[in-house]
Design an enzyme around this catalytic site. Structure first.
Site, mmCIF file in Angstrom:
data_model
loop_
_atom_site.group_PDB
_atom_site.id
_atom_site.type_symbol
_atom_site.label_atom_id
_atom_site.label_comp_id
_atom_site.label_asym_id
_atom_site.label_seq_id
_atom_site.Cartn_x
_atom_site.Cartn_y
_atom_site.Cartn_z
ATOM 1 N N GLU A 87 17.215 14.750 -40.429
ATOM 2 C CA GLU A 87 17.410 13.469 -41.098
ATOM 3 C C GLU A 87 16.535 12.389 -40.471
ATOM 4 O O GLU A 87 16.263 12.409 -39.273
ATOM 5 C CB GLU A 87 18.864 13.010 -40.965
ATOM 6 C CG GLU A 87 19.862 13.930 -41.608
ATOM 7 C CD GLU A 87 21.290 13.476 -41.331
ATOM 8 O OE1 GLU A 87 22.200 14.163 -41.800
ATOM 9 O OE2 GLU A 87 21.486 12.457 -40.650
ATOM 10 N N CYS A 100 14.534 5.360 -37.855
ATOM 11 C CA CYS A 100 15.383 6.100 -36.918
ATOM 12 C C CYS A 100 15.064 7.576 -37.071
ATOM 13 O O CYS A 100 15.193 8.129 -38.173
ATOM 14 C CB CYS A 100 16.856 5.829 -37.207
ATOM 15 S SG CYS A 100 17.991 6.758 -36.139
ATOM 16 N N CYS A 107 22.693 19.083 -32.806
ATOM 17 C CA CYS A 107 22.964 18.512 -31.484
ATOM 18 C C CYS A 107 24.018 19.354 -30.780
ATOM 19 O O CYS A 107 24.957 19.844 -31.416
ATOM 20 C CB CYS A 107 23.448 17.065 -31.632
ATOM 21 S SG CYS A 107 23.719 16.216 -30.054
ATOM 22 N N CYS A 111 29.966 15.290 -29.374
ATOM 23 C CA CYS A 111 30.783 14.078 -29.335
ATOM 24 C C CYS A 111 31.799 14.147 -30.472
ATOM 25 O O CYS A 111 31.462 14.504 -31.605
ATOM 26 C CB CYS A 111 29.905 12.840 -29.473
ATOM 27 S SG CYS A 111 28.717 12.657 -28.103
#
Length: 345
Positions: A87, A100, A107, A111
């Site tokens: 993305e 960004c 990942c 989290c």
């Protein structure tokens, strides 16, 4: 490919060295990625280039493109040649355009509140794959006589676990004959990988550092961010403060607000205590709900109360301006939906 290396390769192919600068101009100034359109090269040279080189920005495929209703944010899901999806987000601010970028496909930080880690990390991205995310947008901005002026490495992935490619891409984008983006207009966000922060300090570049903090109670931060077990947040803050002193750049601490979890007055007081006398500011981020995780966003009064506690203690703090909420612009949401669709099929 660095300019000098391209000059050498072209010379070995029997082409004049000055052609390298012309190719750079087409690629990085004009965002033209098809050798056939490079009109100041001969047809023979263009054919030879086509047979010899590939340009990744021309090979990535836009699977989905979403535009926010206010016209200020665009998110794309890009498919790389190996089938992985990443993305990138374009944001239009009053000071210009920022992109960004993701640093990894997926990942591994896991989290609790983030969609990026739902499928884990597949692999690191290359320098070219990071650059391609910028130039996918630069190509369309070119038509409006606009340009990308800021880059934030806050997309999917932990940048410090792909250090060489991330900072190699940023240094490449900094070059005047590439994107000419100043280091002070670049930001790298980490969840707290201390060796990466120290390595970043060693580069001696005034790139902005952002730290995903999100809690200042040890057990809670470990619950929300497992990385806290290896790199406890007080040590992360200490490393970030060293970076601030070395670089002269204020560190931004990102703090996601989760209703009834980390948004109490006591949490705000603790945060102020840890950041007192630090070269730091706080970016409060009301959570973008991720259905798979079950977190809720605090009410407006609670957000304002948390902010006021920090301000009372003279901690510079703002509430992040929401951009692209209606297009799932939070990290990993679009990629997660794409991966889920593929599994269903």
């Amino acid at each position: 490919m660095p300019l000098l290396q391209l000059q050498t390769v072209l010379a070995e192919m029997g082409l004049k060295k000055f052609r390298a600068k012309q190719i750079y101009d087409w690629l990085y100034q004009k965002s033209v990625f098809d050798f056939a359109q490079m009109s100041n090269l001969s047809k023979t040279e263009r054919q030879l280039l086509k047979e010899t080189f590939s340009v990744l920005s021309a090979e990535v495929r836009i699977i989905r493109k979403l535009d926010s209703s206010d016209g200020l944010t665009q998110k794309v899901l890009l498919e790389l040649p190996d089938g992985n999806a990443i993305e990138a987000v374009l944001m239009h601010h009053d000071y210009g355009y920022s992109v960004c970028v993701s640093s990894q496909a997926g990942c591994d930080m896991h989290c609790a509140f983030c969609a990026s880690g739902l499928q884990g990390a597949v692999r690191n991205l290359t320098v070219a794959e990071i650059l391609a995310q910028v130039y996918v947008f630069q190509m369309q901005l070119q038509q409006q006589n606009e340009r990308v002026s800021r880059v934030v490495v806050m997309g999917s992935g932990e940048p410090m676990l792909n250090f060489d490619a991330v900072f190699g891409a940023l240094q490449f984008l900094h070059q005047p004959d590439v994107a000419n983006i100043g280091y002070r207009n670049m930001t790298v966000s980490t969840c707290g990988i201390i060796p990466g922060i120290k390595k970043m300090q060693g580069l001696g570049l005034p790139i902005n550092l952002a730290v995903s903090l999100h809690a200042v109670r040890n057990e809670l931060r470990t619950e929300l961010m497992p990385v806290n077990q290896g790199f406890p947040f007080p040590d992360v803050i200490a490393a970030a403060e060293e970076y601030a002193k070395s670089s002269g750049r204020q560190v931004t601490y990102e703090y996601i607000l989760l209703a009834d979890i980390n948004d109490s007055d006591r949490d705000a007081e603790l945060l102020a205590e840890y950041l007192r006398y630090k070269q730091a500011s706080v970016n409060l981020i009301p959570v973008n709900p991720v259905p798979e995780k079950g977190f809720f966003r605090p009410g407006a009064k609670r957000i304002e109360r948390f902010l006021s506690v920090l301000q009372r203690h003279r901690i510079p703090a703002t509430v992040r301006k929401e951009m692209g909420k209606d297009i799932n612009a939070a990290c990993g949401q679009l990629r997660a939906a794409f991966a889920k669709d593929k599994q269903i099929r």
